[in-house]
Motif scaffolding. Structure first.
Motif, PDB file in Angstrom:
ATOM      1  N   GLU A   1       0.889  -1.268  -0.269  1.00 37.96           N
ATOM      2  CA  GLU A   1       0.155  -0.012  -0.001  1.00 37.96           C
ATOM      3  C   GLU A   1       1.034   1.269   0.021  1.00 37.96           C
ATOM      4  OE1 GLU A   1      -2.773  -0.063   2.981  1.00 37.96           O
ATOM      5  OE2 GLU A   1      -3.715  -1.891   2.536  1.00 37.96           O
ATOM      6  N   ARG A   2       1.704   1.151   0.897  1.00 33.01           N
ATOM      7  CA  ARG A   2       2.750   2.455   1.078  1.00 33.01           C
ATOM      8  C   ARG A   2       4.016   1.973   1.411  1.00 33.01           C
ATOM      9  NH1 ARG A   2      -0.397   2.466   5.239  1.00 33.01           N
ATOM     10  NH2 ARG A   2       0.518   3.017   7.194  1.00 33.01           N
ATOM     11  N   PRO A   3       5.050   2.364   1.074  1.00 35.50           N
ATOM     12  CA  PRO A   3       6.596   1.924   1.629  1.00 35.50           C
ATOM     13  C   PRO A   3       6.715   2.450   3.040  1.00 35.50           C
ATOM     14  CG  PRO A   3       6.869   3.136  -0.485  1.00 35.50           C
ATOM     15  CD  PRO A   3       5.361   3.190  -0.090  1.00 35.50           C
ATOM     16  N   SER A   4       6.148   3.283   3.704  1.00 33.72           N
ATOM     17  CA  SER A   4       6.466   3.683   5.033  1.00 33.72           C
ATOM     18  C   SER A   4       5.944   2.820   5.984  1.00 33.72           C
ATOM     19  CB  SER A   4       5.844   5.010   5.136  1.00 33.72           C
ATOM     20  OG  SER A   4       4.169   4.982   5.059  1.00 33.72           O
ATOM     21  N   ILE A   5       5.287   1.624   5.510  1.00 38.09           N
ATOM     22  CA  ILE A   5       4.753   0.766   6.389  1.00 38.09           C
ATOM     23  C   ILE A   5       6.004   0.000   7.186  1.00 38.09           C
ATOM     24  CG2 ILE A   5       4.907  -0.955   4.818  1.00 38.09           C
ATOM     25  CD1 ILE A   5       2.027  -2.083   5.909  1.00 38.09           C
ATOM     26  N   VAL A   6       7.032   0.135   6.275  1.00 33.25           N
ATOM     27  CA  VAL A   6       8.512  -0.354   6.956  1.00 33.25           C
ATOM     28  C   VAL A   6       8.826   0.289   8.377  1.00 33.25           C
ATOM     29  CG1 VAL A   6      10.170   1.220   6.005  1.00 33.25           C
ATOM     30  CG2 VAL A   6      10.725  -1.393   6.245  1.00 33.25           C
ATOM     31  N   ALA A   7       8.330   1.306   8.602  1.00 32.29           N
ATOM     32  CA  ALA A   7       8.701   2.061   9.796  1.00 32.29           C
ATOM     33  C   ALA A   7       8.112   1.252  10.979  1.00 32.29           C
ATOM     34  CB  ALA A   7       7.685   3.462   9.988  1.00 32.29           C
ATOM     35  N   GLU A   8       7.440   0.110  10.927  1.00 35.54           N
ATOM     36  CA  GLU A   8       7.100  -0.483  12.130  1.00 35.54           C
ATOM     37  C   GLU A   8       8.191  -1.460  12.324  1.00 35.54           C
ATOM     38  OE1 GLU A   8       3.257  -2.176  11.062  1.00 35.54           O
ATOM     39  OE2 GLU A   8       2.309  -0.127  11.096  1.00 35.54           O
ATOM     40  N   ARG A   9       8.955  -1.775  11.173  1.00 31.73           N
ATOM     41  CA  ARG A   9       9.810  -3.064  11.074  1.00 31.73           C
ATOM     42  C   ARG A   9      11.290  -2.425  11.034  1.00 31.73           C
ATOM     43  NH1 ARG A   9       7.212  -7.105  13.575  1.00 31.73           N
ATOM     44  NH2 ARG A   9       4.834  -6.781  12.928  1.00 31.73           N
ATOM     45  N   LEU A  10      11.482  -1.157  11.353  1.00 35.19           N
ATOM     46  CA  LEU A  10      13.037  -0.571  11.305  1.00 35.19           C
ATOM     47  C   LEU A  10      13.982  -1.259  12.183  1.00 35.19           C
ATOM     48  CD1 LEU A  10      12.034   3.280  10.920  1.00 35.19           C
ATOM     49  CD2 LEU A  10      12.997   1.526   9.098  1.00 35.19           C
ATOM     50  N   PRO A  11      15.224  -1.427  11.995  1.00 35.03           N
ATOM     51  CA  PRO A  11      16.014  -1.810  13.303  1.00 35.03           C
ATOM     52  C   PRO A  11      15.888  -0.981  14.363  1.00 35.03           C
ATOM     53  CG  PRO A  11      17.217  -1.673  11.011  1.00 35.03           C
ATOM     54  CD  PRO A  11      15.932  -1.018  10.769  1.00 35.03           C
ATOM     55  N   LYS A  12      16.386  -1.531  15.357  1.00 34.06           N
ATOM     56  CA  LYS A  12      16.151  -0.820  16.477  1.00 34.06           C
ATOM     57  C   LYS A  12      16.899   0.418  16.695  1.00 34.06           C
ATOM     58  CE  LYS A  12      14.623  -0.573  20.939  1.00 34.06           C
ATOM     59  NZ  LYS A  12      13.275  -0.987  21.149  1.00 34.06           N
ATOM     60  N   ALA A  13      18.057   0.550  15.968  1.00 37.34           N
ATOM     61  CA  ALA A  13      18.589   1.874  16.126  1.00 37.34           C
ATOM     62  C   ALA A  13      18.185   3.206  15.402  1.00 37.34           C
ATOM     63  CB  ALA A  13      20.174   1.659  15.306  1.00 37.34           C
ATOM     64  N   LEU A  14      16.876   2.463  14.510  1.00 34.46           N
ATOM     65  CA  LEU A  14      16.300   3.610  13.748  1.00 34.46           C
ATOM     66  C   LEU A  14      14.627   3.678  14.265  1.00 34.46           C
ATOM     67  CD1 LEU A  14      17.577   2.919  10.124  1.00 34.46           C
ATOM     68  CD2 LEU A  14      18.079   4.981  11.885  1.00 34.46           C
ATOM     69  N   ILE A  15      14.175   2.637  14.874  1.00 30.51           N
ATOM     70  CA  ILE A  15      12.785   2.404  14.985  1.00 30.51           C
ATOM     71  C   ILE A  15      12.049   3.590  15.668  1.00 30.51           C
ATOM     72  CG2 ILE A  15      12.583   0.963  17.211  1.00 30.51           C
ATOM     73  CD1 ILE A  15      10.282  -0.514  15.554  1.00 30.51           C
ATOM     74  N   HIS A  16      12.960   4.164  16.847  1.00 27.89           N
ATOM     75  CA  HIS A  16      12.095   5.496  17.187  1.00 27.89           C
ATOM     76  C   HIS A  16      12.606   6.874  16.586  1.00 27.89           C
ATOM     77  CE1 HIS A  16      11.187   2.998  20.450  1.00 27.89           C
ATOM     78  NE2 HIS A  16      12.502   2.152  20.667  1.00 27.89           N
ATOM     79  N   ARG A  17      13.390   6.461  15.492  1.00 25.32           N
ATOM     80  CA  ARG A  17      13.678   7.903  14.726  1.00 25.32           C
ATOM     81  C   ARG A  17      12.813   8.399  13.757  1.00 25.32           C
ATOM     82  NH1 ARG A  17      18.078  10.013  17.663  1.00 25.32           N
ATOM     83  NH2 ARG A  17      18.900   8.459  18.890  1.00 25.32           N
ATOM     84  N   ASN A  18      11.676   7.532  13.413  1.00 23.30           N
ATOM     85  CA  ASN A  18      10.700   8.170  12.457  1.00 23.30           C
ATOM     86  C   ASN A  18       9.860   9.225  13.058  1.00 23.30           C
ATOM     87  OD1 ASN A  18       9.203   7.891  10.046  1.00 23.30           O
ATOM     88  ND2 ASN A  18       7.623   6.620  10.850  1.00 23.30           N
ATOM     89  N   VAL A  19      10.645  10.488  13.345  1.00 24.03           N
ATOM     90  CA  VAL A  19      10.074  11.587  13.705  1.00 24.03           C
ATOM     91  C   VAL A  19      10.550  12.692  12.760  1.00 24.03           C
ATOM     92  CG1 VAL A  19       9.643  10.728  15.926  1.00 24.03           C
ATOM     93  CG2 VAL A  19      11.770  11.708  15.359  1.00 24.03           C
ATOM     94  N   PRO A  20       9.876  13.776  12.634  1.00 22.51           N
ATOM     95  CA  PRO A  20      10.294  15.001  12.016  1.00 22.51           C
ATOM     96  C   PRO A  20      11.674  15.441  12.661  1.00 22.51           C
ATOM     97  CG  PRO A  20       7.943  15.369  12.275  1.00 22.51           C
ATOM     98  CD  PRO A  20       8.485  14.090  13.394  1.00 22.51           C
TER      99      PRO A  20
END
Length: 279
Positions: free
Chosen positions: A188-207
């Motif tokens: 549906e949309r590529p940003s769905i990967v935000a839920e499956r980012l590596p631990k070093a990045l998963i909390h970094r999906n912020v402006p």
């Protein structure tokens, strides 16, 4: 005296074919293909040894001399995997009885016999339960065990293996690249990967963070390329990747990898840029 086992037991979630995207990436890697000793570690394989069996079955096609060792902290999981291996050896499974796989107890210290060092360490879905500040030390512990030219592949995927992301880390301990991989059909949309980012990045999906900017831009290019859906999801994704490159993102690889739903960038393009609140 046996070395102390480093790390905490994972939740143990595993499943058939869950790590196929990462298997494919490792099979294509220079770390495996050019290794003098193609020893591969499946670290934290979970409640079943199936991911190690699948990894070996895929890698043996490109390196017939490959050897896969699965490490788990939980002795019961090691016993379960060894029992599964007995079934493989006896021909009571879909895997070749001669599959070059073994299992042992171990964690981030990667305890190997003798002086062997692995060409590849795969640690998927292992660091999700850790705090972000713990990640660099975990990377360093594992990466320090690598052979020259070896790589650690660490990341996360969903339960059925349709969405995944990982980093590749050399012996120095700092990632070289960041990769995301999708099953394009039905995406549906590529940003769905935000839920499956590596631990070093998963909390970094912020402006303010580069990985957030990447996912926003990738979604935008995916939407822009929607008319190409008539020709299939692969053509739409190729156009989205081309759009990212036009925006100035340093996309790596070529159309052959992009057609597989893979997107790779240098780590520095997405590395965290600010401290987390409360950290």
């Amino acid at each position: 005296m046996a070395p102390s086992l480093l790390g905490h037991p994972t939740r143990g979630t595993t499943g058939t074919n869950r790590l196929r995207r990462n298997d494919r990436w490792i099979a294509a890697s220079a770390a495996l293909r050019t290794a003098d000793d193609p020893l591969v570690i499946d670290l934290g394989y979970g409640a079943s040894g199936v991911t190690a069996f699948e990894l070996a079955a895929r890698l043996i096609r490109v390196r017939p001399d490959v050897e896969v060792v699965g490490f788990e902290l939980d002795p019961e999981r090691v016993a379960t995997a060894r029992a599964q291996l007995e079934d493989v050896r006896a021909g009571r499974s879909t895997f070749s009885p001669g599959l070059p796989v073994s299992f042992a107890r171990g964690g981030f210290e990667v305890p190997l016999d003798g002086h062997r060092r692995p060409a590849v360490i795969r640690a998927m879905n292992v660091l999700r339960q850790y705090d972000e500040p713990d990640v660099p030390a975990a990377w360093a512990s594992m990466a320090a065990r690598l052979a020259p030219g070896g790589l650690l592949f660490e990341g996360t995927c969903d339960e059925i293996g349709r969405i995944a992301s990982w980093v590749d880390v050399p012996a120095a301990g700092r990632p070289l690249h960041f990769t995301i991989s999708f099953r394009l059909a039905g995406l549906e949309r590529p940003s769905i990967v935000a839920e499956r980012l590596p631990k070093a990045l998963i909390h970094r999906n912020v402006p303010g963070e580069r990985v957030h900017e990447l996912l926003v831009d990738l979604d935008g290019e995916w939407e822009r390329a929607a008319p190409l859906s008539t020709f299939g999801a692969k053509q739409r994704f190729l156009a989205a990747v081309a759009g990212l490159r036009a925006r100035g993102w340093p996309v790596l690889g070529d159309r052959r990898r992009w057609r597989l739903g893979e997107l790779t960038l240098p780590w520095d393009a997405v590395a965290p840029s600010q401290a987390l609140r409360g950290s």
